[in-house]
Design a protein around this motif. Structure first.
Motif, PDB file in Angstrom:
ATOM      1  N   MET A  51      12.448  10.785  -1.510  1.00 11.69           N
ATOM      2  CA  MET A  51      11.743  10.382  -0.311  1.00 11.69           C
ATOM      3  C   MET A  51      10.449   9.693  -0.697  1.00 11.69           C
ATOM      4  SD  MET A  51      11.904  13.329   2.469  1.00 11.69           S
ATOM      5  CE  MET A  51      13.328  13.473   3.452  1.00 11.69           C
ATOM      6  N   GLY A  95      17.351   5.720   3.576  1.00 12.95           N
ATOM      7  CA  GLY A  95      16.436   4.815   4.262  1.00 12.95           C
ATOM      8  C   GLY A  95      15.893   5.376   5.563  1.00 12.95           C
ATOM      9  N   GLU A  96      16.300   6.608   5.912  1.00 13.66           N
ATOM     10  CA  GLU A  96      15.839   7.233   7.153  1.00 13.66           C
ATOM     11  C   GLU A  96      14.446   7.811   6.976  1.00 13.66           C
ATOM     12  OE1 GLU A  96      18.051  10.075   9.517  1.00 13.66           O
ATOM     13  OE2 GLU A  96      19.887   9.066   8.864  1.00 13.66           O
ATOM     14  N   GLU A  97      13.608   7.638   8.014  1.00 13.91           N
ATOM     15  CA  GLU A  97      12.286   8.247   8.003  1.00 13.91           C
ATOM     16  C   GLU A  97      12.372   9.624   8.641  1.00 13.91           C
ATOM     17  OE1 GLU A  97       9.618   5.463   9.904  1.00 13.91           O
ATOM     18  OE2 GLU A  97       8.908   4.860   7.936  1.00 13.91           O
ATOM     19  N   GLU A  98      11.558  10.531   8.126  1.00 12.37           N
ATOM     20  CA  GLU A  98      11.537  11.898   8.617  1.00 12.37           C
ATOM     21  C   GLU A  98      10.082  12.337   8.747  1.00 12.37           C
ATOM     22  OE1 GLU A  98      13.321  16.202   7.152  1.00 12.37           O
ATOM     23  OE2 GLU A  98      13.289  14.542   5.756  1.00 12.37           O
ATOM     24  N   ASN A 138       6.764   7.888   1.035  1.00 12.41           N
ATOM     25  CA  ASN A 138       5.963   7.644   2.227  1.00 12.41           C
ATOM     26  C   ASN A 138       5.765   6.147   2.355  1.00 12.41           C
ATOM     27  OD1 ASN A 138       4.234   7.613   4.351  1.00 12.41           O
ATOM     28  ND2 ASN A 138       2.636   8.803   3.378  1.00 12.41           N
ATOM     29  N   GLN A 139       6.323   5.566   3.369  1.00 13.70           N
ATOM     30  CA  GLN A 139       6.271   4.126   3.569  1.00 13.70           C
ATOM     31  C   GLN A 139       5.382   3.762   4.744  1.00 13.70           C
ATOM     32  OE1 GLN A 139       7.937   1.924   1.568  1.00 13.70           O
ATOM     33  NE2 GLN A 139       8.532   3.677   0.345  1.00 13.70           N
ATOM     34  N   ASN A 140       4.578   4.705   5.232  1.00 15.42           N
ATOM     35  CA  ASN A 140       3.906   4.505   6.495  1.00 15.42           C
ATOM     36  C   ASN A 140       2.395   4.477   6.345  1.00 15.42           C
ATOM     37  OD1 ASN A 140       2.989   4.813   9.169  1.00 15.42           O
ATOM     38  ND2 ASN A 140       5.015   5.560   9.687  1.00 15.42           N
ATOM     39  N   GLU A 143      10.154   8.535   3.829  1.00 13.70           N
ATOM     40  CA  GLU A 143      11.438   7.831   3.911  1.00 13.70           C
ATOM     41  C   GLU A 143      12.322   8.276   2.758  1.00 13.70           C
ATOM     42  OE1 GLU A 143      12.755   3.416   2.914  1.00 13.70           O
ATOM     43  OE2 GLU A 143      11.522   3.507   4.717  1.00 13.70           O
ATOM     44  N   ASP A 144      13.551   8.604   3.071  1.00 10.52           N
ATOM     45  CA  ASP A 144      14.517   8.971   2.057  1.00 10.52           C
ATOM     46  C   ASP A 144      15.013   7.693   1.391  1.00 10.52           C
ATOM     47  OD1 ASP A 144      16.993   9.605   0.727  1.00 10.52           O
ATOM     48  OD2 ASP A 144      17.029  11.469   1.871  1.00 10.52           O
ATOM     49  N   LYS A 145      14.804   7.570   0.072  1.00  6.05           N
ATOM     50  CA  LYS A 145      15.192   6.352  -0.638  1.00  6.05           C
ATOM     51  C   LYS A 145      16.694   6.085  -0.555  1.00  6.05           C
ATOM     52  CE  LYS A 145      13.447   4.866  -4.546  1.00  6.05           C
ATOM     53  NZ  LYS A 145      12.956   4.815  -5.931  1.00  6.05           N
TER      54      LYS A 145
END
Length: 113
Positions: free
Chosen positions: A1, A81-84, A3-5, A76-78
């Motif tokens: 995962m 691709g889903e964000e949690e 952090n893309q945010n 984000e799960d690499k």
């Protein structure tokens, strides 16, 4: 995962004024005592974007520094691709795992693996 945010409020100036007022009112409501900080509440009905804006702490600490802590850490799960939205208390172990995946390159840029 990973952090893309970058939308999460991390400074007092980024915290929504309405959210600050709502939390203050909840804390001051003596008719309905609250054992939790209003920002720590988990609401399964909130969308991911609402969760990423929720702040658990927005107050000075004992040293006098002003501390802002998001309630959720959006990762984000690499693989999928889903964000949690990971809750800063309930999912602390998972958040630690995400942070351990972080690496910094020669230029000081964080790389997620």
């Amino acid at each position: 995962m990973a952090n893309q945010n970058n939308k999460q409020p991390l400074t007092p100036e980024q915290v929504d004024f309405e959210q600050k007022n709502q939390q203050k009112q909840e804390l001051e409501n003596s008719d309905k005592p609250n054992v939790l900080n209003p920002g720590d509440k988990v609401d399964g009905n909130k969308s991911l974007s609402e969760k990423e804006q929720q702040v658990a702490v927005d107050a000075p600490d004992i040293t006098g520094d002003h501390v802002t802590v998001p309630t959720y850490f959006v990762a984000e799960d690499k693989e999928t691709g889903e964000e949690e939205a990971l809750h800063h208390v309930k999912d602390a172990e998972k958040i630690s795992d995400v942070i351990r995946q972080a690496r910094v390159d020669e230029d000081g840029n964080r790389e997620w693996r």
